[in-house]
Scaffold this motif. Sequence first.
Motif, short mmCIF file in Angstrom:
data_model
loop_
_atom_site.label_atom_id
_atom_site.label_comp_id
_atom_site.label_asym_id
_atom_site.label_seq_id
_atom_site.Cartn_x
_atom_site.Cartn_y
_atom_site.Cartn_z
N PRO A 37 14.39 0.91 53.01
CA PRO A 37 13.85 0.68 51.68
C PRO A 37 12.70 -0.32 51.71
N GLN A 38 11.53 0.11 51.30
CA GLN A 38 10.37 -0.77 51.22
C GLN A 38 9.37 -0.15 50.27
N SER A 39 8.32 -0.87 49.95
CA SER A 39 7.37 -0.43 48.93
C SER A 39 6.61 0.82 49.32
N GLN A 40 6.71 1.24 50.54
CA GLN A 40 6.16 2.53 50.97
C GLN A 40 6.72 3.65 50.11
N PHE A 41 7.92 3.46 49.55
CA PHE A 41 8.61 4.48 48.77
C PHE A 41 8.81 4.04 47.31
N MET A 42 8.00 3.12 46.85
CA MET A 42 8.25 2.46 45.56
C MET A 42 8.30 3.43 44.38
N LEU A 57 13.98 21.02 41.60
CA LEU A 57 12.84 20.52 42.37
C LEU A 57 11.68 20.16 41.46
N VAL A 58 11.39 21.01 40.50
CA VAL A 58 10.29 20.72 39.57
C VAL A 58 10.58 19.45 38.78
N GLY A 59 11.82 19.30 38.32
CA GLY A 59 12.19 18.09 37.59
C GLY A 59 12.09 16.85 38.45
N PHE A 60 12.51 16.97 39.70
CA PHE A 60 12.40 15.84 40.63
C PHE A 60 10.94 15.45 40.82
N LEU A 61 10.07 16.42 41.02
CA LEU A 61 8.65 16.13 41.22
C LEU A 61 8.04 15.49 39.97
N ARG A 62 8.40 16.02 38.81
CA ARG A 62 7.86 15.48 37.56
C ARG A 62 8.25 14.01 37.39
N ALA A 63 9.51 13.70 37.66
CA ALA A 63 9.99 12.32 37.53
C ALA A 63 9.37 11.43 38.60
N SER A 64 9.23 11.95 39.82
CA SER A 64 8.66 11.16 40.91
C SER A 64 7.20 10.83 40.63
N ILE A 65 6.47 11.78 40.11
CA ILE A 65 5.05 11.55 39.79
C ILE A 65 4.93 10.46 38.73
N LYS A 66 5.82 10.48 37.74
CA LYS A 66 5.83 9.42 36.73
C LYS A 66 6.13 8.07 37.37
N GLY A 67 7.09 8.07 38.30
CA GLY A 67 7.45 6.83 38.98
C GLY A 67 6.29 6.29 39.80
N GLY A 85 6.84 -3.82 43.57
CA GLY A 85 7.22 -4.54 44.79
C GLY A 85 8.43 -5.42 44.57
N GLU A 86 8.49 -6.08 43.43
CA GLU A 86 9.64 -6.93 43.11
C GLU A 86 10.91 -6.08 42.95
N LEU A 87 10.75 -4.90 42.35
CA LEU A 87 11.89 -4.00 42.18
C LEU A 87 12.44 -3.58 43.54
N VAL A 88 11.57 -3.18 44.46
CA VAL A 88 12.01 -2.76 45.78
C VAL A 88 12.64 -3.94 46.53
N ALA A 110 3.23 -3.06 48.26
CA ALA A 110 3.08 -2.21 47.07
C ALA A 110 1.61 -2.07 46.68
N LYS A 111 0.88 -3.17 46.73
CA LYS A 111 -0.54 -3.12 46.35
C LYS A 111 -1.34 -2.26 47.32
N GLU A 112 -0.99 -2.32 48.60
CA GLU A 112 -1.71 -1.52 49.59
C GLU A 112 -1.30 -0.05 49.54
N VAL A 113 -0.03 0.22 49.30
CA VAL A 113 0.43 1.60 49.18
C VAL A 113 -0.25 2.28 48.00
N ALA A 114 -0.42 1.55 46.90
CA ALA A 114 -1.08 2.11 45.72
C ALA A 114 -2.48 2.62 46.06
N LYS A 115 -3.15 1.98 47.00
CA LYS A 115 -4.50 2.40 47.40
C LYS A 115 -4.49 3.70 48.18
N LEU A 116 -3.35 4.04 48.77
CA LEU A 116 -3.23 5.29 49.52
C LEU A 116 -2.80 6.45 48.61
#
Length: 355
Positions: free
Chosen positions: A60-65, A254-264, A276-279, A295-301
């Motif tokens: 678990p790390q911000s790579q998957f935030m 699967l579609v619901g999972f993707l929709r929720a993940s995109i929102k996340g 980052g604090e949450l993770v 988290a800040k660097e992952v957001a750039k990717l």
Amino acid sequence: MKKKIAVLLLSLLMIVSTLAGCGGSQQGGTPTAAPTAAPTAEPTKSAELKKVRLQLKWLPQSQFMGYYVAKDKGYFEAEGLDVEILPGGSDIIPEQNVYNGAADIGVTWVSSLITYQTQGYELVNVAQIFQKSGLLLTAKKSSGIASPADLKGKKVANWFGGNEYEVLALLEKYTLDKDKDLELVQQDYTMDQLIGDTVHAASAMTYNEFGLVLESGIKEEDLVVIDMNDEDVAMLEDCLFVNADWAAQNKDVLVGFLRASIKGWAEACKDPEAAGELVYNVDKSVSKDHQVYMAKEVAKLVTPDGFDASKIGQIDMAAVKQTADFLKLYNKDLTSTPVVDETTFNPAYWNEATK
């Protein structure tokens, strides 16, 4: 006369007893209204939600935030899903877990996914979360390295195990023979080799190891950074993939999972500090400051400069083909030529989730 009085008293007692049995009193007794059917017990939340297991590539790390934010904000639950986020590790292979049914959806690098696809694993990329490569080579300026050409005669570290292909492509671009012109050495999971000058250049992910170098006290202006994206040898990394049969049988899930993940992911990239604090609170294996940095660097990717955030997870087939081309050159584990089409990189579920 006494007999009549006794009869009268007995009658009165019978009347009182009858009235008491009619429930006229508010204490005890049953209501005089007609009984109604007992309400049906509502199903429990766990019975309503569809269980989905997400296998991460690493701890678990911000790579998957984005997935942690989606879970925390209730985005998965709103789609009728109860998502269990399974941590990865050095002994866990997401492709095998998803293919064998130990997990439903997985996170992996595209290079690794293609390798398994060519071995006959019917796995499909359904969303490309990282739009850019996060891999760097970094060196101290004191090493004499100013550009990739200066790697000649130097000791260069990498983790291998599939992480070396971009480095190999970089060396070929500058006509450097990996066996004759420099020394490629095994890198550990710290940056001690670079910090302690036992190697001249080391591999680093923008969101993790490069931060460790800075946290060691070395200033960024004292470092040389070789970015695989700038050198046009980048390969795609974190994606979401599934077993093709599972996807066909669980399209709505699967579609619901993707929709929720995109929102996340959108929420996480908008406020990476909170993500980052949450993770960090999920797994306090590293400092909160480092998780926030990640988290800040992952957001750039995930949402690079100029990228439309509404397209988070979109599959860039040109970038996929570049990744496949490099693999074809350098990956000896490929058992056949990579197939890059909608059977292996299927945008249909993402299209449905974002329409």
